[in-house]
Design a protein around this motif. Structure first.
Motif, PDB file in Angstrom:
ATOM      1  N   LEU A 436       0.650  -1.361  -0.177  1.00  0.00           N
ATOM      2  CA  LEU A 436      -0.563   0.179  -0.586  1.00  0.00           C
ATOM      3  C   LEU A 436       1.050   1.399   0.176  1.00  0.00           C
ATOM      4  O   LEU A 436       0.616   2.533  -0.128  1.00  0.00           O
ATOM      5  N   LEU A 437       2.529   0.469  -0.072  1.00  0.00           N
ATOM      6  CA  LEU A 437       2.865   2.208   0.222  1.00  0.00           C
ATOM      7  C   LEU A 437       2.464   3.348  -0.726  1.00  0.00           C
ATOM      8  O   LEU A 437       2.876   4.277  -0.561  1.00  0.00           O
ATOM      9  N   PRO A 438       3.034   2.545  -2.036  1.00  0.00           N
ATOM     10  CA  PRO A 438       3.350   3.763  -2.877  1.00  0.00           C
ATOM     11  C   PRO A 438       1.667   4.528  -3.222  1.00  0.00           C
ATOM     12  O   PRO A 438       1.701   5.826  -3.426  1.00  0.00           O
ATOM     13  N   LYS A 439       0.085   4.241  -2.625  1.00  0.00           N
ATOM     14  CA  LYS A 439      -0.801   5.236  -3.115  1.00  0.00           C
ATOM     15  C   LYS A 439      -0.629   5.946  -1.736  1.00  0.00           C
ATOM     16  O   LYS A 439      -1.290   6.358  -2.277  1.00  0.00           O
ATOM     17  N   ILE A 475      15.626  10.240   8.974  1.00  0.00           N
ATOM     18  CA  ILE A 475      14.525  11.501   8.410  1.00  0.00           C
ATOM     19  C   ILE A 475      15.613  12.959   9.084  1.00  0.00           C
ATOM     20  O   ILE A 475      15.197  13.554   7.899  1.00  0.00           O
ATOM     21  N   ALA A 476      14.858  13.008  10.106  1.00  0.00           N
ATOM     22  CA  ALA A 476      15.570  14.327  10.519  1.00  0.00           C
ATOM     23  C   ALA A 476      17.016  14.752  10.172  1.00  0.00           C
ATOM     24  O   ALA A 476      17.120  16.190   9.485  1.00  0.00           O
ATOM     25  N   LEU A 477      17.700  13.784  10.100  1.00  0.00           N
ATOM     26  CA  LEU A 477      19.183  14.045   9.439  1.00  0.00           C
ATOM     27  C   LEU A 477      19.565  14.707   7.542  1.00  0.00           C
ATOM     28  O   LEU A 477      19.480  15.890   7.646  1.00  0.00           O
ATOM     29  N   GLU A 478      18.214  13.309   7.356  1.00  0.00           N
ATOM     30  CA  GLU A 478      17.692  13.961   5.836  1.00  0.00           C
ATOM     31  C   GLU A 478      17.152  15.198   5.681  1.00  0.00           C
ATOM     32  O   GLU A 478      17.668  15.443   4.671  1.00  0.00           O
ATOM     33  N   GLY A 479      16.292  15.377   6.171  1.00  0.00           N
ATOM     34  CA  GLY A 479      15.799  17.023   6.259  1.00  0.00           C
ATOM     35  C   GLY A 479      16.545  18.430   6.028  1.00  0.00           C
ATOM     36  O   GLY A 479      16.526  18.406   5.263  1.00  0.00           O
ATOM     37  N   PHE A 572       9.121   6.521   4.990  1.00  0.00           N
ATOM     38  CA  PHE A 572       8.550   6.908   4.137  1.00  0.00           C
ATOM     39  C   PHE A 572       7.899   8.271   3.981  1.00  0.00           C
ATOM     40  O   PHE A 572       8.067   9.162   3.189  1.00  0.00           O
ATOM     41  N   LEU A 573       6.554   8.588   4.453  1.00  0.00           N
ATOM     42  CA  LEU A 573       5.833   8.875   4.231  1.00  0.00           C
ATOM     43  C   LEU A 573       6.392  10.536   4.811  1.00  0.00           C
ATOM     44  O   LEU A 573       6.381  11.669   4.204  1.00  0.00           O
TER      45      LEU A 573
END
Ligand code: F6R
Length: 606
Positions: A436-439, A475-479, A572-573
């Motif tokens: 369901l991830l792509p949706k 994800i914080a590091l990536e942002g 991911f989201l």
């Protein structure tokens, strides 16, 4: 990073070289140049800045010659100006070079003592004078061998010669190089992308090899000068992915196509009928692996960090992660039962390749997670897991980050299930969620307006912080990385729990702080940390997932809600609004989004 193109043909080559240089622009560069051989004379035209400037140079018009080389330069030795731009030429030869010659100072002294005069500040010019010197007494092949023997460092070279009307020499140590085959013409290129508009028939040089390319014939040699046979590979001719289409920038196109790229990747690995994962030809018995090391640089390193959290959550394997530039020079303890996983979009990052090479030399088990399957890292790993997300042209990695995380997560689930660390029903449920991830990513991509509105606060800020705990920390590091590289705003990614150990001192009135607090097991702790920064005047942009429960905190500046999924997949989201935040912040400033200053797509020097 620097890019090379070479063409030998029966017709004039300058405009085809310029077209190919345009294809190399995505790599990030600061000057460009071209040299052709016409009637026994080498002509050189170079410009500071974009390939466009080179095209406008009046000397280019009517530039003759059916053999030539071109280059886009990303400065290492010497400032980015016209003199330092490549090619560098003597009366005898002209050279384009990617990489760094580490012993150039010593070689330069020697060459000056022999009477050679240098024009530029580059390390490359020593190559020109070395070959010129050797050609006085040796034939072409021996001059090349002698010159290559003198060079320390990593490089890819393209060379043309005054006395060789249809010949280009290519040589590779460390930096990648490919040969392309066309009808009555042949090509040299630093990546297959540069050659794709001319041919889909390609061979790659292995480390230490060189080649002699004529318009109707190519010969390959190893570092001793013995002939090497090469396979000719056929690349897919799909050009569509290399175009921006209706999008303003490659970056936004690549952000928007993430539902499709994730779906394509899921199709490659997931048996949707039986809810199982297919990883074919995994070369090791599970008993042979008791620990994992993940290695990458930049964004790819962030996906390694993400994988560490998932590995520890879902398996009993020991996991360490490493930044490739650190790993390659440390005194590592190599362990036979360790699997080394190398993560790289381009598959050409010099540090990651060197770390892989080190592991290969120590006979370790090596696996790579790459986007470019023809790349050096893919070719030299024992096992390859492609991320199937198509060419990523924007310098800032977006869809490849999600692709890397997806493939690592799929591998982790499979290992967890095979090792019986994860019960069958949990495994199946996680695969169902994954489908369901792509949706969910597509739906999260719709959170657009709010991000556009908040981005000006980040654009105008002196600095900003990105906080997260557990699965949200990578994800914080990536942002933070995305914001700094695109909008040139100082941004720090931090584990939310670390703030009171120092960085809290940075918080002042009005400072924008992104807090990633999805409703996972870390949620209450992160909300407490958020309150601590709000109390000190931070303007908090909270990114959480949708819920019927209100967020129990006051004075939050703005909230963005992503869709709901299981805790493993929330990263991911959460990434989506951060990619868009960086994009819109850079857009507001009018920066060159697909080619941020000082950066390159494929980092082929260390
Ligand atoms: C950041 C970014 C870089 C790359 C890094 C590694 O947006 O793109 O940090 O992730 O240079 O590159 P690859 O993945 O090609 O090894």
């Amino acid at each position: 990073m620097c890019g090379i193109i070479g063409i030998t043909s029966s017709k004039p080559v300058s405009s085809a070289i310029i077209n190919s240089l345009r294809k190399l622009e995505y790599r990030g560069y600061d000057s460009a140049g071209i040299a052709t051989l016409s009637e026994g004379v080498i002509n050189e035209v170079k410009s500071e800045g974009r390939v466009e400037n080179l095209e406008k140079n009046s000397a280019i018009k009517g530039m003759l010659g059916s053999v030539g080389i071109g280059h886009v330069r990303w400065a290492t030795h010497g400032i980015p100006n016209t003199i330092n731009a490549h090619p560098h030429s003597s009366e005898t030869v002209s050279v384009v070079h990617n990489g760094i010659i580490e012993n150039s100072t010593i070689l330069k002294k020697y060459l000056i003592s022999k009477g050679h005069k240098f024009k530029s500040q580059t390390d490359t010019e020593v190559i020109v004078h070395l070959i010129t010197e050797y050609l006085k007494e040796h034939d072409l092949k021996n001059s090349i061998l002698k010159m290559l023997n003198q060079l320390h460092g990593s490089f890819a070279l393209g060379i043309i010669f005054k006395d060789q009307p249809d010949l280009i020499v290519g040589a590779r140590r460390g930096s990648p190089l490919a040969v392309g085959y066309g009808p009555n013409e042949n090509y040299l290129g630093s990546d297959s992308y540069a050659l794709k508009s001319m041919t889909n028939k390609i061979s790659y040089l292995n480390d230490g090899e060189f080649c002699i390319i004529k318009k109707d014939h190519v010969e390959f040699f190893d570092k001793e000068g013995s002939k090497v046979n090469k396979k000719v590979l056929e690349l897919s001719t799909d050009e569509q992915n290399y175009e921006k289409g209706d999008f303003k920038h490659f970056m936004v196109k690549e952000i928007e196509e993430q539902p499709t790229t994730l779906k394509n990747c899921i199709k490659e690995y997931i048996d949707t009928i039986n809810n199982d994962i297919n990883i074919y030809n995994f070369p090791w018995d599970l008993k042979e692996i008791s620990s994992i090391t993940l290695i990458g640089c930049g964004t790819a390193y962030h996906s390694c960090l993400m994988a560490k959290y998932w590995f520890e959550e879902l398996t009993k394997l020991d996991v360490t992660i490493d930044i490739a530039s650190e790993f390659r020079y440390r005194n590592n303890r190599f362990k036979k039962d360790n699997l080394y996983i190398f993560v790289s979009q381009s598959g050409e990052t010099a540090d990651t390749y060197a770390a892989l090479d080190l592991c290969n030399k120590n006979n370790m088990k090596t696996c790579s997670v790459v986007n470019v399957i023809e790349s050096s890292i893919a070719r030299d790993s024992n096992f390859v897991l492609p991320i199937h997300c198509g060419p990523e042209i924007g310098v800032a990695s977006t869809k490849a980050f999600l692709g890397q995380m997806l493939v690592l997560y799929i591998l982790i689930l499979k290992l967890a299930s095979l090792r019986k660390d994860l019960e069958k029903n949990k495994y199946v449920n996680k695969i169902k969620d994954l489908k369901l991830l792509p949706k969910l990513v597509a739906e999260t991509l719709l959170t657009e307006t709010k991000i556009q509105a908040v981005s000006s606060t980040f654009t105008d800020a002196k600095g900003s912080m990105f906080l997260g705990r557990g699965f949200s920390y990578p994800i914080a590091l990536e942002g933070a990385l995305k914001l700094k590289e695109l909008a040139y705003v100082h941004a720090e990614g931090y584990p939310a729990g670390e703030m009171k150990h120092g960085p809290l001192a940075l918080i002042e009135d009005g400072m924008p702080v992104v807090v990633l607090a999805p409703r996972d097991s870390y949620y209450p702790k992160t909300i407490s940390n958020m309150q601590e920064v709000i109390a000190r005047g931070a303007k908090v942009l909270l990114i959480t997932n949708k819920s019927k429960d209100e967020v129990l905190s006051e004075n939050i500046w703005e909230t963005i809600e992503v869709e709901n999924t299981n805790d493993d997949l929330l990263p991911f989201l959460l990434t989506i609004p951060l990619q868009k935040l960086a994009y819109y912040s850079a857009l507001k400033k009018g920066y060159d989004i697909d080619k941020p200053r000082n950066l390159a797509k494929s980092v082929t020097v260390e």
